[in-house]
Design an enzyme around this catalytic site. Structure first.
Site, short mmCIF file in Angstrom:
data_model
loop_
_atom_site.label_atom_id
_atom_site.label_comp_id
_atom_site.label_asym_id
_atom_site.label_seq_id
_atom_site.Cartn_x
_atom_site.Cartn_y
_atom_site.Cartn_z
N ASP A 39 0.84 -1.22 0.00
CA ASP A 39 0.00 0.00 0.00
C ASP A 39 0.87 1.26 0.00
O ASP A 39 0.36 2.36 0.11
CB ASP A 39 -0.96 -0.01 1.20
N ASP A 43 4.96 -0.72 7.55
CA ASP A 43 4.03 -1.30 8.53
C ASP A 43 4.79 -2.15 9.56
O ASP A 43 5.98 -2.42 9.40
CB ASP A 43 2.97 -2.14 7.82
N ASP A 112 6.49 5.19 21.53
CA ASP A 112 6.47 6.65 21.48
C ASP A 112 5.08 7.08 21.95
O ASP A 112 4.08 6.76 21.32
CB ASP A 112 6.71 7.08 20.02
N ASP A 214 6.61 12.12 24.27
CA ASP A 214 6.55 13.18 23.27
C ASP A 214 6.19 14.54 23.87
O ASP A 214 5.33 14.63 24.74
CB ASP A 214 5.45 12.78 22.25
N GLU A 265 11.16 13.78 25.60
CA GLU A 265 11.53 14.75 24.56
C GLU A 265 11.29 16.12 25.18
O GLU A 265 10.14 16.52 25.36
CB GLU A 265 10.67 14.58 23.31
N HIS A 329 13.21 11.84 13.23
CA HIS A 329 12.16 12.04 12.22
C HIS A 329 11.74 13.50 12.11
O HIS A 329 10.97 13.87 11.22
CB HIS A 329 10.94 11.18 12.61
N ASP A 330 12.23 14.35 13.06
CA ASP A 330 11.89 15.78 13.02
C ASP A 330 13.04 16.62 12.51
O ASP A 330 12.85 17.81 12.23
CB ASP A 330 11.59 16.29 14.45
O1 ISL Z 1 10.79 19.59 15.30
C1 ISL Z 1 10.81 20.36 16.23
C2 ISL Z 1 10.89 21.82 16.02
O2 ISL Z 1 12.11 22.05 15.31
C3 ISL Z 1 10.77 19.81 17.61
O3 ISL Z 1 10.90 20.82 18.54
C4 ISL Z 1 9.39 19.15 17.76
O4 ISL Z 1 8.41 19.72 16.96
C5 ISL Z 1 8.85 19.30 19.13
O5 ISL Z 1 9.88 19.10 20.03
C6 ISL Z 1 7.81 18.18 19.39
O6 ISL Z 1 8.00 17.08 18.53
C7 ISL Z 1 7.17 15.95 18.82
O7 ISL Z 1 5.81 16.35 18.92
C8 ISL Z 1 5.17 16.83 17.74
C9 ISL Z 1 5.41 15.94 16.50
O8 ISL Z 1 5.04 16.67 15.33
C10 ISL Z 1 6.88 15.57 16.39
O9 ISL Z 1 7.06 14.66 15.30
C11 ISL Z 1 7.31 14.92 17.69
O10 ISL Z 1 8.66 14.48 17.63
C12 ISL Z 1 3.69 16.86 18.05
O11 ISL Z 1 3.31 15.59 18.55
CA CA Z 2 2.05 -1.30 4.20
#
Ligand code: ISL
Ligand code: CA
Length: 561
Positions: A39, A43, A112, A214, A265, A329-330
């Protein structure tokens, strides 16, 4: 496990020995990791199929980004059911099999957990917004409009010009620190806290071994809802009074009843504030991520990086633990953002890895980092997927910026840089999917991929395996104290790790030019044997006073004489 006899009672930089302090964590952004049903979305079964690969890295934990039911506004960080698995991720049976199969291989699973907000499709929010006197109204943050009918305060959200969204039905605004579809929970409400602790215990009782918490710094809201002097400096959303009361309660109600590792975080954490989260005496968290680098150092600045590391090592030494990371991932891929992803990509990727794994703290490897994956440059905003990228682009264009100019400005730090599919092979879609990928692969998967790396003895991948393996046999990497002996040299980073009579010297030349490092007393003239180097012919250093360094050369040396 690291042998214990040398550890009894010794004062070490990470404090008393503990299994979790010896961990290396591999972060799996599962939706971009491996797709098993065509898809175009990764996953949980894809993670199961790649467990032997993950195991081959020598890591201990797999950190899975959120896989709970979610409309996917923020790629799963907008949860609509904490007790369900997102259909595109798989089923609860898949998750239970993943845990069992990971455990069978000696791998631990870190979940997470999104505590600060839910999706606006969560039943709790649907109830809360249904009427002002609904019993769940106070589960979220609702406020009357300002006297002029506008938002209650001038606060921005991480993704939008305002963190307030007007709800016609009840004539009030609700708060969303992130996307509009991510209403903040009201942690001042004990009913909310009780329900979140119940949810944590549900997943821990399924055998989850770790929790990544998070956006933790935002749980407590400002005491007074008044305009910020500078709405762009969103520190006002973080570290508010009450936060540590919640975390100490969370530890009492949940964490201390399980043999797990937690990592918070914590945006805008300074060393002094960070210690409040991880000081073992305070019984809150095991460890934290700070963002003095990832959020506050846009491009490589060696002197600034050294100062940040020194301050955190001093503040936490013997009392608390931090995670070491340069991308996730951010945050865009480290070899592109903080290294050289062009003519020195392989050496640079190895140098950055050597640094992350030999500085004090628990090292995190973000999927693809171990093969030196790079950031991406799509030439159309339509190829980007991230809500943060798209809303910031819209804001700039709405303010009159030339679209191409806005794209050029946002692309380097776009979170999508790290979210392109894991590059397994040079084949179609990088071997990630047989379908149409939810986000385009980086075209350089033709040369940067796991298959090619396995076949190349000098690859970044084989280097990561050697580096991670070192950690299992040398406690000095985990518990050794830390002394930076390179002052404010803008290119060479040299520091000593010492545990008992084991003395290691790490020397890194973060530069496209050759360099050298003059050894200060008492290391000058000593004999040092190479433990690991990122150039094939790293030789012994005997009675040296100056170490010559090639571009992006990394050396781990054991002082023997
Ligand atoms: O990417 C950032 C800004 O540059 C980080 O500060 C981040 O957005 C923030 O610390 C929180 O991130 C986490 O919560 C967010 C989500 O979008 C992010 O992927 C996650 O790592 C809201 O849940
Ligand atoms: Ca898949």
């Amino acid at each position: 496990m690291i042998q214990r006899e040398i550890m009894t009672g010794e004062e070490t930089i990470l404090g008393r020995p503990a299994w979790w302090k010896e961990s290396v964590v591999y972060q799996v952004y599962w939706r971009s990791f491996f797709d098993t049903n065509g898809d175009g979305i990764g996953d949980l079964r894809g993670v199961i199929e790649k467990l032997d690969y993950i195991r081959s890295l020598g890591v201990d934990f797999i950190w899975l980004n959120p896989f709970n039911a979610s409309p996917g506004v923020d790629n799963g960080y907008d949860i609509s059911d904490y007790y369900a698995i997102a259909p595109e991720a798989g089923t609860m049976a898949d998750f239970e099999e993943l845990v069992a199969e990971a455990h069978r291989r000696g791998l631990k699973i870190m979940m997470d957990i999104v505590l600060n907000h839910t999706s606006d499709r969560h039943p709790w929010f649907l109830e809360s917004r249904s009427s002002r006197d609904n019993p769940k109204r106070d589960w979220y943050i609702w406020r009357d409009p300002a006297p002029d009918g506008g938002p209650p305060t001038n606060w921005r959200s991480y993704f939008h010009p305002s963190c307030w969204r007007f709800d016609e039905a009840t004539g009030q605004y609700y708060m969303h620190s992130f996307a509009i579809g991510q209403p903040d929970l009201n942690w001042a409400n004990p009913e909310v806290r009780r329900e979140m602790y119940r949810m944590l215990r549900f997943w821990l009782d399924k055998g989850v071994d770790g929790l990544r918490l998070d956006a933790l710094a935002l749980l407590a809201k400002p005491k007074t809802f008044t305009d910020a002097a500078d709405p762009y400096d969103i520190r006002y959303l973080t570290h508010n009074p009450g936060l540590h009361d919640y975390l100490q309660e969370m530890n009492r109600e949940v964490f201390r009843h399980y043999d797990i590792m937690t990592v918070g975080e914590v945006a805008f954490a300074t060393p002094e504030k960070g210690l409040l989260f991880v000081d073992e005496e305070r019984k809150e968290l095991h460890s934290l991520f700070h963002f003095e680098v990832a959020d506050e150092m846009p491009s490589w600045d060696m002197v600034r990086f050294k100062r940040i590391q020194r301050r955190w090592a001093e503040a936490l030494s013997g009392r608390g633990v931090m995670g070491q990371f340069l991308n996730n991932h951010d945050h865009t891929r480290q070899v592109s953002r903080y290294g050289n992803d062009r003519e020195f990509r392989v050496q640079s990727a190895k140098l950055l890895a050597t640094m992350v794994h030999t500085l004090p703290g628990i090292p995190y490897v973000y999927q693809g980092e171990e093969i030196g994956m790079t950031g991406v440059r799509f030439d159309s905003i339509d190829d980007y997927r991230d809500v943060m990228m798209k809303s910031r682009y819209e804001e700039l264009v709405a303010a009159g910026r030339d679209p191409a100019d806005a794209l050029r400005e946002l692309a380097p730090l776009s979170r999508d840089n790290s979210r392109t599919p894991m590059q397994w092979s040079a084949g179609p879609n990088a071997g990630f999917t047989t379908g149409t990928p939810w986000i385009r692969p980086n075209p350089n998967h033709a040369v940067i991929n796991v298959e090619a790396a396995e076949a190349d003895p000098d690859s970044v991948l084989h280097y990561y395996r050697k580096l991670i393996a070192l950690r299992k046999e040398h406690p000095v990497m985990v518990y050794g104290d830390f002394e930076d002996i390179s002052g404010d040299d803008p290119h060479v980073y040299a520091y000593v790790r010492k545990l008992g009579d084991t003395v290691w010297l790490v020397v890194l030349n973060h530069s496209d030019q050759s360099g050298s490092f003059t050894l200060p007393a008492p290391y000058a003239g000593r004999t040092m044997k190479p433990v690991l180097g990122n150039y094939a012919d790293a030789g012994e250093v005997t009675h040296a006073h100056t170490i010559r360094l090639r571009p992006h050369e990394a050396l781990i040396l054991h002082c023997v004489g």
